[in-house]
Structure formats: C-alpha cells, structure tokens
Motif scaffolding. Structure first.
Motif, short mmCIF file in Angstrom:
data_model
loop_
_atom_site.label_atom_id
_atom_site.label_comp_id
_atom_site.label_asym_id
_atom_site.label_seq_id
_atom_site.Cartn_x
_atom_site.Cartn_y
_atom_site.Cartn_z
N THR A 281 1.06 -1.24 0.01
CA THR A 281 0.05 0.11 0.03
C THR A 281 1.08 1.06 -0.06
O THR A 281 1.82 1.14 0.78
CB THR A 281 -0.99 0.22 1.14
OG1 THR A 281 -1.81 1.22 1.14
CG2 THR A 281 -0.34 -0.06 2.45
N LEU A 282 0.63 1.94 -0.92
CA LEU A 282 1.37 3.23 -1.02
C LEU A 282 0.66 4.64 -0.52
O LEU A 282 1.33 5.65 -0.62
CB LEU A 282 1.71 3.54 -2.50
CG LEU A 282 2.57 2.38 -3.25
CD1 LEU A 282 2.76 2.86 -4.76
CD2 LEU A 282 3.80 2.19 -2.61
N ALA A 283 -0.45 4.35 0.31
CA ALA A 283 -1.04 5.67 0.99
C ALA A 283 -1.44 5.17 2.14
O ALA A 283 -2.57 4.84 2.54
CB ALA A 283 -2.10 5.74 -0.04
N VAL A 284 -0.58 4.38 3.03
CA VAL A 284 -0.81 4.24 4.50
C VAL A 284 -1.90 5.46 5.19
O VAL A 284 -1.44 6.49 5.22
CB VAL A 284 0.18 3.93 5.44
CG1 VAL A 284 -0.32 3.66 6.95
CG2 VAL A 284 0.73 2.74 4.91
N GLN A 285 -3.02 5.21 5.52
CA GLN A 285 -3.80 6.01 5.99
C GLN A 285 -3.46 6.47 7.49
O GLN A 285 -3.90 7.53 8.02
CB GLN A 285 -5.46 5.81 6.09
CG GLN A 285 -5.67 5.44 4.49
CD GLN A 285 -5.65 6.59 3.80
OE1 GLN A 285 -6.24 7.89 3.92
NE2 GLN A 285 -4.86 6.54 2.50
N SER A 286 -3.39 5.41 8.54
CA SER A 286 -3.15 5.75 9.86
C SER A 286 -1.78 6.44 9.95
O SER A 286 -0.79 6.24 9.36
CB SER A 286 -2.99 4.52 10.44
OG SER A 286 -4.18 3.64 10.08
N LEU B 73 5.87 -11.09 3.25
CA LEU B 73 6.08 -9.62 3.35
C LEU B 73 5.20 -8.52 2.68
O LEU B 73 4.52 -8.94 1.84
CB LEU B 73 7.46 -9.05 2.64
CG LEU B 73 8.01 -7.82 2.51
CD1 LEU B 73 8.47 -7.12 3.82
CD2 LEU B 73 9.01 -8.01 1.43
N ALA B 74 4.80 -7.64 3.47
CA ALA B 74 3.93 -6.47 3.18
C ALA B 74 4.65 -5.19 3.26
O ALA B 74 5.56 -4.88 4.10
CB ALA B 74 2.75 -6.57 4.11
N VAL B 75 4.32 -4.35 2.36
CA VAL B 75 4.82 -3.11 2.59
C VAL B 75 3.94 -1.99 2.58
O VAL B 75 2.96 -1.77 1.91
CB VAL B 75 5.78 -2.80 1.18
CG1 VAL B 75 6.51 -1.40 1.17
CG2 VAL B 75 6.73 -3.93 1.15
N GLY B 76 4.22 -0.85 3.46
CA GLY B 76 3.34 0.30 3.50
C GLY B 76 4.21 1.57 3.41
O GLY B 76 5.29 1.73 4.04
N LYS C 242 8.07 6.53 7.34
CA LYS C 242 7.46 6.68 5.92
C LYS C 242 7.31 5.36 5.18
O LYS C 242 6.46 5.09 4.15
CB LYS C 242 8.12 7.81 5.26
CG LYS C 242 7.80 9.07 5.96
CD LYS C 242 7.92 10.35 4.94
CE LYS C 242 7.72 11.57 5.59
NZ LYS C 242 8.14 12.78 4.81
N LEU C 243 8.45 4.24 5.37
CA LEU C 243 8.18 3.20 4.72
C LEU C 243 8.28 1.96 5.76
O LEU C 243 9.20 2.06 6.67
CB LEU C 243 9.43 2.99 3.82
CG LEU C 243 9.41 3.34 2.57
CD1 LEU C 243 10.86 3.11 1.80
CD2 LEU C 243 8.27 2.73 1.84
#
Length: 159
Positions: free
Chosen positions: A15-20, A80-83, A99-100
């Motif tokens: 997800t390239l737009a973490v909301q939290s 693996l998951a990326v935010g 940020k990552l």
C-alpha cells in the motif's frame, strides 16, 4: 529461499498510501495485507506476535524506515507486506517518524533466511537516493520494479 526482497513482493501486498498516522493502527493496516496470504497459517496469531515484538523494542531502522516483524510458527514461509506513508507514522517508542514500513513474518525454524533478508533490506535502503526512489514509485508495480533495480545494482544481476 528468496534472498531478494523483490521475490517476496506482490502488488496486492503493497500500500502506497497508509492512512493511519498512529503506529499500531498503521502496522495493522499493512499487516492486514497478509491476512489472505497462503503462507500465513494463522493471521491473528501472527499479528499478535508482531505486536508483542514491537512492544519489546522499536523496529525502526532510522531514515524513516521500520521493519515490524515476527519470527513465528504462524507462517509457513517468509511473508512480506509494504506500507508507505507520505505524511509519516509516529513510532512513539523511538520518537521517530516512519514513511516506509516492511512488515515481515518468518518461520521460527528459519533464522538464517530471515537474517539474509534483513541484511539485503538494510543494504537496499541505506542510500538516500534509493529511499527517495522507493518513495517516488507511483504504483505497487513500480515499487517492485524499483526494488529489483536497486537489488541488481547492489547484488548484481539475478542469475
């Protein structure tokens, strides 16, 4: 074992737009991308261990990067998951803004592959230009392509 991060990445798990903007909520948001992963045997068990590890000590690596992770019996293989967050997520346990986020689950019985992977990640993100390139990727597919490009530069072309 995939010693390259790019082999573990899937556009559906980025997800390239973490909301939290709060640490636990942001970790949950990114970890949930692994909920349906075929190698996650028990998501809730994995997630609980992920949070328990985070409470022990910060998983911030510096340079606005965090590696929330768990060595657990609840995953069959490394997952693996990326935010990514342009606003940043405050990791109050280290007073750093992240940020990552790379959320990693690894089988308890496989510490070697885990260490190889973390070492590869650290080499990948140590340069500001590399981090900037990851922050600029416009899509999950472009993010993966950027990771592959950086790995080829650092590790040499894949054989």
């Amino acid at each position: 074992m995939a010693t390259r991060l790019s082999k573990l990445l899937d556009p559906a798990r980025i997800t390239l737009a973490v909301q939290s903007t709060k640490r636990t909520n942001a970790i949950n948001e990114v970890a949930k991308l692994l909920e349906s992963h075929p190698d996650v045997a028990n998501f809730q068990g994995f997630y609980n261990e992920l949070l328990a590890r985070e409470r022990l000590d910060t998983t911030c690596l510096g340079n606005e990067i965090a590696l929330p992770h768990a060595r657990t019996e609840h995953v069959r293989k490394i997952v693996l998951a990326v935010g990514r967050s342009t606003e940043g997520v405050l990791f109050e346990n280290s007073n750093q803004t992240v940020k990552l986020m790379f959320v990693l689950g690894t089988p308890k019985n496989n510490p070697t592959d885990y260490l190889i992977l973390v070492g590869a990640l650290c080499r990948l993100i140590k340069d500001a230009a590399s981090r900037d390139a990851l922050m600029a990727a416009p899509s999950p597919e472009a993010f993966i392509a950027t990771v592959q490009e950086l790995e080829n530069k650092i590790l040499g072309p894949e054989k």
